[in-house]
Design a protein around this motif. Structure first.
Motif, PDB file in Angstrom:
ATOM      1  N   TRP A   1      -4.708 -84.890  29.975  1.00 16.80           N
ATOM      2  CA  TRP A   1      -5.272 -86.000  30.738  1.00 16.80           C
ATOM      3  C   TRP A   1      -6.662 -85.605  31.223  1.00 16.80           C
ATOM      4  O   TRP A   1      -6.972 -84.414  31.375  1.00 16.80           O
TER       5      TRP A   1
ATOM      6  N   PRO B   1      -1.733 -85.544  22.990  1.00 19.15           N
ATOM      7  CA  PRO B   1      -0.557 -85.489  23.861  1.00 19.15           C
ATOM      8  C   PRO B   1      -0.591 -84.266  24.769  1.00 19.15           C
ATOM      9  O   PRO B   1      -0.921 -83.157  24.347  1.00 19.15           O
ATOM     10  N   GLY B   2      -0.275 -84.492  26.032  1.00 18.76           N
ATOM     11  CA  GLY B   2      -0.233 -83.390  26.993  1.00 18.76           C
ATOM     12  C   GLY B   2      -1.534 -83.155  27.731  1.00 18.76           C
ATOM     13  O   GLY B   2      -1.593 -82.288  28.599  1.00 18.76           O
TER      14      GLY B   2
ATOM     15  N   ASP C   1       5.156 -88.278  32.721  1.00 25.84           N
ATOM     16  CA  ASP C   1       5.366 -87.709  31.396  1.00 25.84           C
ATOM     17  C   ASP C   1       6.247 -86.460  31.473  1.00 25.84           C
ATOM     18  O   ASP C   1       7.130 -86.254  30.637  1.00 25.84           O
TER      19      ASP C   1
ATOM     20  N   ALA D   1      -4.982 -90.745  30.213  1.00 31.03           N
ATOM     21  CA  ALA D   1      -4.395 -90.075  29.054  1.00 31.03           C
ATOM     22  C   ALA D   1      -5.392 -90.055  27.904  1.00 31.03           C
ATOM     23  O   ALA D   1      -6.079 -91.050  27.641  1.00 31.03           O
TER      24      ALA D   1
ATOM     25  N   ARG E   1       1.118 -78.842  30.835  1.00 29.62           N
ATOM     26  CA  ARG E   1       0.197 -79.960  30.705  1.00 29.62           C
ATOM     27  C   ARG E   1      -1.182 -79.546  31.229  1.00 29.62           C
ATOM     28  O   ARG E   1      -1.304 -78.622  32.040  1.00 29.62           O
TER      29      ARG E   1
ATOM     30  N   GLU F   1      10.036 -85.854  29.836  1.00 29.14           N
ATOM     31  CA  GLU F   1      10.413 -84.687  29.040  1.00 29.14           C
ATOM     32  C   GLU F   1      11.656 -84.015  29.617  1.00 29.14           C
ATOM     33  O   GLU F   1      12.565 -83.604  28.887  1.00 29.14           O
TER      34      GLU F   1
END
Length: 367
Positions: free
Chosen positions: A296, A293-294, A325, A289, A128, A329
């Motif tokens: 921030w 996706p992934g 998050d 966010a 991330r 996962e």
């Protein structure tokens, strides 16, 4: 790219204690790009959550010109450099790693996560990204502003108003924020002059300024007057000088968003009264966010008006959401592995039962 501080992550320590090698292909759970208040607050939250974290910082914080920061509870009047040094030590104390480096590009990996490239040619793989790269203050085109910026060429009254209170102050009008700024700074001094410069004031503007005792000086500003390394006034195009001990300007806020743009995440234009005053990266205000996706964001790269305390708070909120998050996962993967293991057991059990049924009854060798 040398480590500023090094340490073994809690995640790696836990794996070592179990006697297993660290086989995760990612160098870290989270790569934090930017080591200011937002980035370090996020990193601290994540390492305390036992995440492996690497902070990459170029070493050029936005508030470097300022000798002191104000309005941060418990840290009022403290040097920004000292705050960051202590923050780095705290992150390292929990096993976080910090390096000096400039990120130039990032790519999403087919298997998930990101590959980040740095200016020195090195790369980092991370599950991330938390981007807290801040912004650039683009100053108006008046000679000498850059040399005085953060000292007696100022922007935020909540950061510097008390220190220049009751002194003659001037506000440079080159955009729609000028009248608002003059009215704000009037709270700290009754000797405020609005320099009309390149901005056309309306009749309503002039009336509201006059009502509060703010003087308007007509004419374009051509330079600063400095004596013994202190601002004493500004010069106008007609040769006149307007005395002041601090000059208030409205910089253009330009997000340091190169790494995000490369990932396909554009900036959003900020406007005031129909005029662009900067740009930023859009994000969820509660979690940081982004639409990608992934990834921030936290701090001035997404919230240009935030001060140090607010930027740090954003870093914490983004880190909490990012960690959640990662947990989601990991739950997903654990459930998949658990189901696969159960299927394997069922298949082995079924094969054993079939083998036993086809062999027939056992007989004794002595019968």
């Amino acid at each position: 790219m040398d480590d500023m501080m090094t340490g073994v992550s809690p995640l790696d320590t836990a794996k070592a204690r179990r006697g297993g090698a660290v086989t995760d292909p990612f160098a870290c759970d989270v790569l934090v790009v930017g080591g200011g208040a937002a980035g370090l607050a996020g990193a601290l939250t994540l390492v305390r959550a036992r995440r492996s974290v690497l902070v990459l910082d170029s070493g050029h914080p936005r508030n470097a010109p300022a000798a002191r920061m104000h309005g941060y509870l418990g840290h009022d009047g403290r040097s920004p450099a000292d705050l960051l040094a202590e923050g780095r030590a705290e992150v390292a104390g929990y096993g976080g790693r910090l390096r000096t480096g400039t990120v130039v590009a990032a790519d999403r990996l087919p298997e998930g996560g990101f590959l980040v490239r740095c200016a020195d040619g090195s790369t980092v793989r991370a599950r991330r990204l938390l981007v807290a790269t801040g912004l650039l203050d683009e100053l108006p085109g008046v000679p000498g502003l850059g040399e005085r910026w953060g000292r007696d060429v100022l922007h935020c009254p909540y950061c510097h108003g008390w220190e220049v209170g009751d002194q003659p102050l001037a506000v440079l009008a080159d955009g729609p924020l000028a009248v608002h700024q003059a009215q704000l700074w009037r709270q700290w001094s009754d000797r405020v002059t609005l320099l009309s410069h390149t901005w056309r004031l309306t009749g309503e503007d002039r009336e509201s300024l006059a009502a509060r005792g703010v003087v308007v000086a007509e004419g374009e500003v051509t330079g600063l007057v400095v004596a013994e390394d202190r601002l004493t006034g500004v010069t106008l195009a007609d040769g006149a000088t307007v005395p002041c001990r601090a000059l208030v300007v409205a910089p253009r806020f330009t997000a340091r968003s190169g790494v995000l743009s490369g990932l396909g995440l554009p900036t959003t234009v900020l406007e005031r009264d129909g005029r662009v005053i900067g740009d930023c990266v859009e994000s969820d205000p509660a979690t940081g966010a982004t639409a990608l996706p992934g990834v921030w964001v936290a701090g001035n790269v997404t919230a240009p008006m935030e001060k140090v305390a607010g930027a740090a708070a954003q870093g914490v909120r983004a880190a909490v959401a990012l960690h959640a998050d990662l947990v989601a996962e990991e739950i997903r993967r654990a459930v998949e592995a658990h189901r696969a293991a159960r299927r394997g057991e069922d298949q082995r059990g079924g094969a054993g039962q079939r083998g036993g049924a086809g062999a027939g009854p056992r007989t004794s060798a002595r019968s």
